[in-house]
Design an enzyme around this catalytic site. Structure first.
Site, short mmCIF file in Angstrom:
data_model
loop_
_atom_site.label_atom_id
_atom_site.label_comp_id
_atom_site.label_asym_id
_atom_site.label_seq_id
_atom_site.Cartn_x
_atom_site.Cartn_y
_atom_site.Cartn_z
N THR A 55 -12.58 10.28 -3.33
CA THR A 55 -11.90 10.00 -1.99
C THR A 55 -13.32 9.12 -1.44
O THR A 55 -13.66 8.86 -2.50
CB THR A 55 -12.88 11.23 -1.37
OG1 THR A 55 -14.21 11.62 -2.12
CG2 THR A 55 -11.60 12.41 -2.17
N CYS A 56 -13.53 9.65 -0.56
CA CYS A 56 -14.50 8.48 0.41
C CYS A 56 -16.03 8.42 -0.49
O CYS A 56 -16.86 7.89 -0.35
CB CYS A 56 -14.79 7.89 1.81
SG CYS A 56 -14.90 9.61 2.52
N ASN A 57 -16.36 10.00 -0.70
CA ASN A 57 -17.41 10.36 -0.69
C ASN A 57 -17.52 10.27 -2.55
O ASN A 57 -18.80 11.35 -3.30
CB ASN A 57 -18.23 11.89 -0.51
CG ASN A 57 -18.24 11.26 0.94
OD1 ASN A 57 -18.93 10.00 1.37
ND2 ASN A 57 -18.17 12.06 1.94
N GLN A 124 -7.74 16.96 -0.51
CA GLN A 124 -7.28 16.22 -1.45
C GLN A 124 -7.45 16.44 -2.42
O GLN A 124 -6.53 15.69 -4.13
CB GLN A 124 -8.83 14.85 -1.01
CG GLN A 124 -8.64 14.22 0.60
CD GLN A 124 -10.54 13.77 1.42
OE1 GLN A 124 -11.45 14.86 0.66
NE2 GLN A 124 -10.28 12.79 1.45
N GLY A 195 -4.18 6.46 8.10
CA GLY A 195 -3.66 8.30 6.96
C GLY A 195 -4.77 9.07 7.43
O GLY A 195 -4.70 8.98 8.79
N GLU A 196 -5.28 9.99 7.03
CA GLU A 196 -5.38 11.26 7.91
C GLU A 196 -6.73 10.91 7.99
O GLU A 196 -7.04 11.46 8.65
CB GLU A 196 -5.48 12.15 6.35
CG GLU A 196 -5.81 13.77 6.23
CD GLU A 196 -5.78 14.29 5.42
OE1 GLU A 196 -6.75 15.56 5.45
OE2 GLU A 196 -5.40 14.60 4.05
#
Length: 432
Positions: A55-57, A124, A195-196
């Site tokens: 994920t982004c994190n 996710q 996207g989401e």
């Protein structure tokens, strides 16, 4: 069976390093194949199960196999990101067995997120599990780990108020934009991606009824679908340099491996805007907007890491919910470890249970075949059933009765106690 995990997240690694290890969903199946091949070369890890959450994190690798292979996993990930193992080791965390379960349960429950209690991570994780399953990389151990993670997360969300006071990334972006523009209804907003996360952010901004909304996406069909929902227009990515100046707010989150919005394009846009301010949010990892843009005077650029201070609010009011959640997670971890112990061929009971079931099935099949032959010969059904039940019972008790007859002293007493507990339990209950 050993379980291990390796990961980097927003607390251990800077944004640009996380960007080196970001995997799009469609990249995960071939990436898992490469990981499993790397672990299987000349090692005892050929049966390894694996899954990747990206994920982004965070980027995390979960594995299960006969033997833990943390060093091999670390080396493979470092190579895939083009960094040394020492650099990756300095910014990563490694876990084995129980701590893996605890970490997975905390991640699924939103306790390890930048936004405490945020719900997106659960979806996710489920996407990552589906990708691992479709790639044939998910075995019974990791499947149990993740299914229990989802169950724990559901209990945390229904039994506590962990997410009641959370501020999502999307809400934080709207809050920051409101500090720059007094009236968001007078702004024009551009979303790059479809996207989401973009959908969630667009929903929050659309609630403020901006003057115009536009969606720029690589795939026009998906962009049109989102633009129609919010009454906006759709752009091609190739149109961005010429139309960037039209927008006061730009929010970007794509799976591109290279920046989509460059310094030069923003400089030209500002010139056309006569240096009216632009608010930009880059939610992508790797970055969608070149970091140098942040140095421009009339641009307010925020990344996912910059939003951390905005979303980390109301900590005190959430502490009680966190403690409740941790207690639920503790119980989940103990349950998972108990399941693991049962499956251990050296110490667990699952192999013995399987052997007992196999033996009883064999006995039952033998007696059933004998009964069918007698029925075929025309024998009385009642006598056949009587013989069938006696035959099964005799086979079931043969070993125990032989031990009772042949054992001596303490061994006979121990066998008698065990036999009584196993076979006379229901009779004992009636007597009581």
């Amino acid at each position: 069976m050993a379980v291990w995990a390796l990961g980097i997240n927003h607390t251990t690694a800077p944004l640009d390093l996380r960007g080196r290890f970001a995997f799009a969903v469609d990249q995960i199946p071939p990436t898992l194949q490469g990981l499993r091949q790397a672990l299987g070369q000349g090692s005892p890890h050929h049966r390894v199960e694996s899954a990747i959450i990206s994920t982004c994190n965070r980027t995390e690798i979960y594995c299960a196999g006969d033997h833990a292979a943390l060093d091999h996993t670390l080396g493979w990930l470092a190579q895939s990101g083009g960094v040394s193992t020492d650099v990756l080791r300095a910014h990563s965390y490694t876990l084995e067995d129980g701590p893996v379960a605890r970490h997975a349960f905390r991640v699924a429950s939103g306790l390890d997120s930048m936004v405490l209690g945020e719900p997106q991570i659960l979806g996710q994780m489920k996407d990552a599990v589906r990708a691992a399953d479709s790639a044939g990389a998910l075995g019974s151990t990791l499947n149990q780990l993740f299914q229990r993670s989802f169950a724990v997360a559901k209990e945390v969300r229904t039994s506590t108020e962990i997410g009641a006071h959370s501020i999502s990334m999307a809400a934080a972006a709207v809050r920051l934009a409101s500090q720059l523009f007094e009236d968001l209804s007078q702004t024009r907003v551009l979303f790059v991606g479809a996207g989401e996360m973009i959908e969630l952010t667009a929903t929050h901004f659309a609630a403020r009824m901006p003057k115009a909304i536009a969606i720029a996406n690589r795939t026009l069909e998906r962009g049109e679908k989102l633009a129609t929902r919010f009454g906006g227009e759709v752009l091609r990515l190739s149109e961005l340099p010429d139309r960037l100046h039209e927008f006061d707010i730009v929010v970007s989150c794509t799976a591109s491996s290279l920046p989509i919005v460059g310094l030069g394009a923003v400089e030209r846009a500002l010139k056309k805007r006569r240096h009216r301010p632009m608010f930009m949010v880059d939610l992508a990892v790797p970055r969608d907007i070149e970091p140098e843009v942040k140095q421009l005077e009339d641009v307010y650029l925020y990344t996912v890491d910059d939003l951390a201070s905005v979303v980390q609010t109301a900590q005190a009011s959430r502490q009680a919910a966190v403690e409740q959640a941790e207690a639920i997670i503790d119980a989940g971890v103990q349950s998972f470890l108990h399941w693991m112990d049962q499956r251990d061929p050296q110490h667990g009971v699952v192999p013995l249970i399987q052997q007992l079931q196999g033996q009883s099935d064999a006995w039952r099949a033998t007696e059933l075949a004998r009964a069918r032959r007698r029925i075929a010969r025309g024998e009385d059904i009642e006598s056949v059933l009587e013989a069938l039940s006696r035959g099964v019972a005799k086979k079931m008790l043969h070993g125990t009765l032989a031990e009772l007859r042949n054992a001596d002293g303490a061994a006979r007493a121990q066998t008698a106690h065990t036999a009584s507990r196993l076979f006379l339990r229901s009779q004992g209950k009636k007597t009581l």
